[in-house]
Design a protein around this motif. Structure first.
Motif, short mmCIF file in Angstrom:
data_model
loop_
_atom_site.label_atom_id
_atom_site.label_comp_id
_atom_site.label_asym_id
_atom_site.label_seq_id
_atom_site.Cartn_x
_atom_site.Cartn_y
_atom_site.Cartn_z
N PRO A 283 61.01 -31.47 61.62
CA PRO A 283 59.57 -31.23 61.66
C PRO A 283 59.24 -30.01 62.51
O PRO A 283 59.87 -29.74 63.53
N PHE A 284 58.25 -29.25 62.05
CA PHE A 284 57.78 -28.04 62.74
C PHE A 284 58.86 -26.97 62.87
O PHE A 284 58.72 -26.03 63.65
N GLY A 285 59.96 -27.13 62.13
CA GLY A 285 61.02 -26.12 62.18
C GLY A 285 61.68 -26.01 63.54
O GLY A 285 62.09 -24.92 63.95
N TRP A 286 61.82 -27.13 64.23
CA TRP A 286 62.38 -27.11 65.59
C TRP A 286 63.84 -26.66 65.61
O TRP A 286 64.29 -26.05 66.57
N PHE A 287 64.58 -27.01 64.56
CA PHE A 287 65.99 -26.62 64.52
C PHE A 287 66.15 -25.37 63.67
O PHE A 287 65.57 -25.26 62.60
N ALA A 288 66.96 -24.45 64.16
CA ALA A 288 67.14 -23.17 63.48
C ALA A 288 67.80 -23.37 62.13
O ALA A 288 68.65 -24.25 61.94
N GLY A 289 67.40 -22.53 61.17
CA GLY A 289 68.02 -22.55 59.85
C GLY A 289 69.39 -21.90 59.88
O GLY A 289 69.80 -21.30 60.87
N ARG A 290 70.07 -22.00 58.75
CA ARG A 290 71.42 -21.47 58.68
C ARG A 290 71.45 -19.95 58.75
O ARG A 290 72.32 -19.38 59.38
N GLY A 291 70.49 -19.28 58.12
CA GLY A 291 70.45 -17.82 58.15
C GLY A 291 71.47 -17.20 57.19
O GLY A 291 72.34 -17.88 56.64
N ASP A 292 71.36 -15.90 57.00
CA ASP A 292 72.25 -15.18 56.11
C ASP A 292 73.46 -14.68 56.89
O ASP A 292 73.34 -13.87 57.81
N ARG A 293 74.64 -15.18 56.55
CA ARG A 293 75.86 -14.82 57.26
C ARG A 293 76.78 -13.96 56.39
O ARG A 293 77.96 -13.80 56.70
N SER A 294 76.26 -13.43 55.30
CA SER A 294 77.11 -12.70 54.37
C SER A 294 77.73 -11.47 55.02
O SER A 294 78.92 -11.18 54.82
N GLU A 295 76.96 -10.72 55.80
CA GLU A 295 77.50 -9.52 56.44
C GLU A 295 78.60 -9.87 57.43
O GLU A 295 79.62 -9.17 57.51
N ALA A 296 78.40 -10.96 58.18
CA ALA A 296 79.41 -11.37 59.15
C ALA A 296 80.71 -11.76 58.44
O ALA A 296 81.81 -11.38 58.87
#
Length: 481
Positions: A283-296
């Motif tokens: 709820p409320f986006g409290w936990f960070a999303g996975r994000g784009d890790r393609s470059e890494a």
């Protein structure tokens, strides 16, 4: 002030009474379904199950090299995933680009495969280890077991009954020809008492993911308020410091007494279960999303051009069902997956077995986050508090690398193949304690001793069920007056 306190107490009692009447059935369903889920999970098709359902790779029929397959797919850079497998009797390249859709390229003709017939789906199903007499059940776009968005690239799905005693049904992608899901009669029956009511996983609701998420957040939030108010009232009415007549700790009798006493004993656990279940929906986006890790991941691979020089085996290799073409630290590797679940890594040119030095993998991992300093590098041979096998499959041994970036990232590397198999950050590790520990009881003393974990969770679930059942009786009597 006393008048205000009395008024607040009255609203507290009334609020808990009517919220309890509205939610006590849900509480009871959650406790029963949670116990069922301990033993019957929602249907899922694992990588090992997928490989077990594949025929041996027909190396002699492979006419296209990986370079030619990538050219046929129109790639300008090396893809996220490139593997060679079988579509019934035809070898095909399965390609997953970094941002584009999955593609299937025939390793015989070089043509893109964008759809299969129902006859081909039946032929694919015959390779499943449970197949006895496969028969076509029809084509489904979305049903109870394939409702989530992960199957969207494969729809519509061809449903095949393999004809075994377990009632196994396979879902074959009409686009790629891969088996993407299997269910058994046992799973289908018990999940109506387990995951479906527990997650409110009805197809009509779950097909709209944002709506389903809001429904679960609001319902679990209301139930959490019910638990908080009940625990508060239980403490207010308890005779722990000043006993009631007959040295009783509760002024109530019958079902009300059971509701009060068990609520005092197990109310905190009920509250933490409600709270952690609510948190699981982020709820409320409290936990960070996975994000784009393609470059890494591309930096870790050390290669970007759409090339892969390989000398494909000239003779068949019994038991090898899949070949993955990967880059690690600028070096190409051929990873052969066997039907029994084992893997072997060979040099793609010489065909000789390859052993990857751990120090080289640690050095390559530094490139994942070039602006961060490496703070942790270790080899795990046994599970620990964050990489454990309870409820899930975890590869061991594994290498763990930590960084001092803002997210405090941890990366897990398979020491045999050099592939990245896990990625964690501070947010995920906090969630591990707020959800996995509080909701699934993945606590250090218990996760190593499964019978002890079962006993603890079942006893607490029975206590929660008694609170719910007594609330149902009390609420029914209230409504029928």
């Amino acid at each position: 002030m006393r008048s205000a306190v009395r008024r607040l107490k009255r609203w507290l009692y009334l609020g808990h009474r009517w919220l309890g009447i509205a939610t006590c059935v849900l509480f009871g369903i959650w406790f029963v379904s949670g116990v069922v889920m301990m033993y019957v999970a929602f249907p899922n098709f694992t990588i090992s199950e997928r490989r077990a359902a594949l025929p041996d790779l027909a190396w002699s029929r492979v006419a296209l090299s990986p370079d030619q397959a990538m050219a046929a797919a129109g790639l300008s850079r090396y893809p996220r995933e490139l593997r060679l497998t079988m579509l019934d009797g035809e070898p095909v390249y399965r390609i997953l680009d970094w941002k584009g859709p999955r593609q299937t390229i025939s390793a015989v003709t070089g043509h893109a495969i964008t759809g299969i017939t129902t006859g081909q789906a039946l032929a694919v199903a015959r390779h499943h280890p449970a197949a006895v007499a496969p028969r076509l059940l029809g084509t489904v776009d979305r049903d109870q077991w394939s409702v989530t968005a992960r199957y969207d690239p494969d729809r519509p799905l061809v449903l095949v009954d393999v004809g075994d005693a377990a009632g196994t049904e396979l879902y074959v992608s009409s686009r790629s020809g891969e088996i993407v899901l299997d269910t058994t009669q046992h799973e289908r029956v018990w999940n109506w008492l387990g995951a479906i009511p527990h997650w409110i996983y009805l197809t009509v609701l779950r097909r709209d993911a944002p709506l389903w998420r809001q429904v679960v957040i609001w319902i679990s939030g209301i139930c959490m308020v019910t638990a908080v108010s009940g625990l508060w009232i239980g403490l207010l009415r308890s005779g722990l410091r000043r006993r009631y007549a007959g040295e009783r700790v509760t002024p109530y009798r019958g079902w009300m007494a059971w509701h009060h006493i068990v609520g005092l004993v197990a109310g905190v656990v009920v509250l933490t279960w409600m709270f952690s279940g609510w948190l699981s929906m982020n709820p409320f986006g409290w936990f960070a999303g996975r994000g784009d890790r393609s470059e890494a991941l591309q930096r870790y691979a050390g290669h970007d051009a759409p090339t892969f020089t390989v000398a494909l085996p000239a003779r068949e290799r019994p038991g090898v069902v899949e070949a993955r073409f990967v880059w690690v630290d600028g070096a190409p590797l051929l990873v052969l997956a066997h039907r029994d679940g084992s893997q072997s890594v060979v040099d793609p040119v010489s065909g000789a077995a390859v052993a990857l030095p751990e120090d080289r993998l640690f050095a390559a991992a530094v490139r994942l986050l070039p602006g961060a300093v490496l703070t942790l590098q270790q080899r795990l041979d046994q599970p620990d508090l964050y990489w454990y096998t309870h409820h899930q499959q975890r590869l061991l041994p594994v290498l763990r690398v930590g960084f001092d970036d803002p997210a405090q990232s941890w990366v897990y590397v398979d020491p045999a193949t050099g592939e990245i198999i896990g990625w964690s950050d501070r947010s995920a590790r906090v969630r591990r304690w707020l959800f996995n520990a509080l909701h699934s009881f993945d606590l250090p003393p218990l996760i190593a001793y499964r019978p002890a974990w079962d006993i603890v969770v079942i006893v607490l679930s029975l206590a929660g069920l008694l609170i719910s059942a007594s609330g149902i009786v009390i609420g029914w009597r209230r409504l029928t007056r």
